[in-house]
Design an enzyme around this catalytic site. Structure first.
Site, PDB file in Angstrom:
ATOM      1  N   ASP A 211     -77.661 -17.920 -72.203  1.00  0.00           N
ATOM      2  CA  ASP A 211     -78.274 -19.202 -72.332  1.00  0.00           C
ATOM      3  C   ASP A 211     -77.588 -19.724 -73.592  1.00  0.00           C
ATOM      4  O   ASP A 211     -77.772 -19.400 -74.679  1.00  0.00           O
ATOM      5  CB  ASP A 211     -79.814 -19.120 -72.522  1.00  0.00           C
TER       6      ASP A 211
ATOM      7  N   ASP B  54     -77.078 -24.872 -68.619  1.00  0.00           N
ATOM      8  CA  ASP B  54     -76.781 -23.788 -69.814  1.00  0.00           C
ATOM      9  C   ASP B  54     -77.301 -22.609 -69.625  1.00  0.00           C
ATOM     10  O   ASP B  54     -77.286 -21.802 -70.574  1.00  0.00           O
ATOM     11  CB  ASP B  54     -77.409 -24.554 -70.891  1.00  0.00           C
ATOM     12  N   GLU B  55     -77.497 -22.083 -68.348  1.00  0.00           N
ATOM     13  CA  GLU B  55     -77.867 -20.712 -68.246  1.00  0.00           C
ATOM     14  C   GLU B  55     -77.470 -20.010 -67.130  1.00  0.00           C
ATOM     15  O   GLU B  55     -77.363 -20.841 -65.974  1.00  0.00           O
ATOM     16  CB  GLU B  55     -79.506 -20.793 -68.040  1.00  0.00           C
TER      17      GLU B  55
END
Ligand code: TTP
Ligand code: MG
Length: 406
Positions: free
Chosen positions: A9, A104-105
């Site tokens: 992340d 973002d993960e």
């Protein structure tokens, strides 16, 4: 061999993209979300801003009061999408077993990759380095035998973290942490558990399964497993269905409410049965109508919580149908229903509504019978009507029900 799952992340993602583009912003309190004198909330706050108590979801006016020296930026989604694509491309270079979760993960299955990098820990260091070198962004990585433990580990390691939980250490790693750190425990579940004197994951893991089930239904079982570091969920590769839909064109255009509703019911049951087979819940229901003059409309409704029950999908579709029919008097040529915004049940542990749970049990039982005896072995009062409208062929109706978008 135990699996080695990574959860990766990016730290303060939106803000970090801005800082990467504008070095003057680095090391300072920065907020992406909009101008402080406008309505709106913080989308992302730099860790320097978090030191002042700022966090995602906080009204911008409050953020400005707590930290007036922060730089407030409107932000640009296309910049973040671009950075996200590059981030995922880097991860894909390391393992094809990649499941993007959000911009973002991502989860990455690194099982067996030790031989390439020396160790999984080394592999994670290499991933972090490439992200730093090529994107000037910081990633935090958790490594464990399951998704849930890897995610807790990456969150705990932030910012710029790397935390590996050895195989066999999952329970002892989770035990001292507050229950809110466990994915799926929302405010409501946290409140109920705190009321029962449960404030750590360790205490939760020791709660009898029956007690948990009596409070949270089947979600109690998931809680029990997660608290004990047990999570068999596989890495899901992209490409799985993002939406499921069924539609049918009538032999003759119709205005007959009962025929429209019966067909809608049948199509809803098909869609929800497919949803359950894929182990998914849907948050968005779409009704499609094509009128006699070929004009086609779609109407959406977003559910507060995901669902895969025949009843919820049909009821929602029916409300949309009633509204559409009240606005348009033409006969209908085609009717369709679709579900999108698909999520996994594990992400809504907060489902505390026991009526929803009863429906889930009922639908599972129906699926079992249908698997054994055919889809039309069970029919509701509404679809029975279709027997008179559509001639039955073999086990199923001769409805034209293509899957629209996969
Ligand atoms: P997160 O990963 O939850 O947050 P973050 O990357 O800003 O911070 P960190 O991971 O270090 O805790 O979300 C990723 C991005 O998604 C975030 O940068 C902005 C966006 N986002 C919102 O727009 N609104 C929100 O409420 C949240 C939580 C995130
Ligand atoms: Mg993040």
């Amino acid at each position: 061999m135990a699996r080695r799952i990574m959860h990766i992340d990016l730290d303060a993602f939106f803000v970090s993209v801005e800082q990467a583009l504008n070095p003057n912003l680095r090391g300072k309190p920065v907020v992406v979300g909009g101008r402080p004198d406008r309505r709106g909330v913080v989308a992302s706050a730099s860790y320097e801003a978090r030191a002042f108590g700022l966090h995602a979801g906080m009204p911008l006016t409050t953020a400005c009061r707590l930290c007036p020296q922060a730089t407030f930026i409107e932000g640009s989604f296309s910049r973040y999408r671009h950075a996200s694509q590059k981030f995922m491309a880097i991860l894909a270079d390391f393992s094809p077993y990649l499941e993007p979760v959000s911009l973002d993960e991502a989860y990455l299955d690194a099982t067996g990759f030790e031989s390439i990098h020396g160790s999984i820990h080394q592999m994670a260091i290499a991933i972090k380095q490439r992200i730093k070198d090529e994107l000037a962004l910081c990633a935090s990585i958790g490594i464990a035998s399951s998704k849930v433990v890897a995610k807790v580990a990456s969150e705990l390691s932030k910012p710029d973290g790397l935390l590996e939980v050895a195989d066999g250490e999952e329970r002892s790693f989770l035990a001292p942490l507050p229950i809110a750190k466990l994915p799926g425990i929302g405010k409501k579940t946290e409140r109920i558990l705190n009321g029962l004197g449960i404030n750590t994951i360790g205490k939760l893991s020791n709660m009898p399964l029956d007690t948990l089930k009596s409070h949270f239904g089947t979600s109690g079982e998931v809680l029990h497993h997660y608290a004990n570091g047990i999570d068999d969920r596989e890495i899901k590769l992209p490409g799985a269905a993002k939406s499921i839909s069924r539609e049918t064109t009538f032999g003759k255009d119709t205005k007959d409410r009962s025929q429209l509703e019966a067909t809608l019911r049948y199509l809803s049951e098909r869609v929800s049965s497919e949803l359950r087979q894929q182990g998914k819940l849907s948050r968005c229901i779409t009704l499609k109508l094509r009128y006699a003059d070929f004009r086609t409309i779609t109407r959406h409704h977003t559910l507060r919580q995901g669902s895969n029950t025949d009843q919820t999908i049909f009821d929602t579709g029916l409300q949309l149908l009633k509204k559409a029919l009240s606005q348009e008097k033409q006969p209908v040529r085609l009717i369709g229903i679709g579900v999108s915004n698909l999520i996994e049940p594990g992400r809504q542990l907060d489902m505390l509504d026991s009526s929803a749970e009863r429906l889930e049990h009922l639908n599972k039982a129906i699926d079992r019978i249908r698997k054994k005896y055919g889809f039309t072995a069970i029919q509701t009062g509404r679809t029975l009507l279709l027997k008179d409208i559509f001639p039955q062929s073999g086990e199923g109706y001769t409805l034209h029900t293509p899957s629209l978008s996969r």
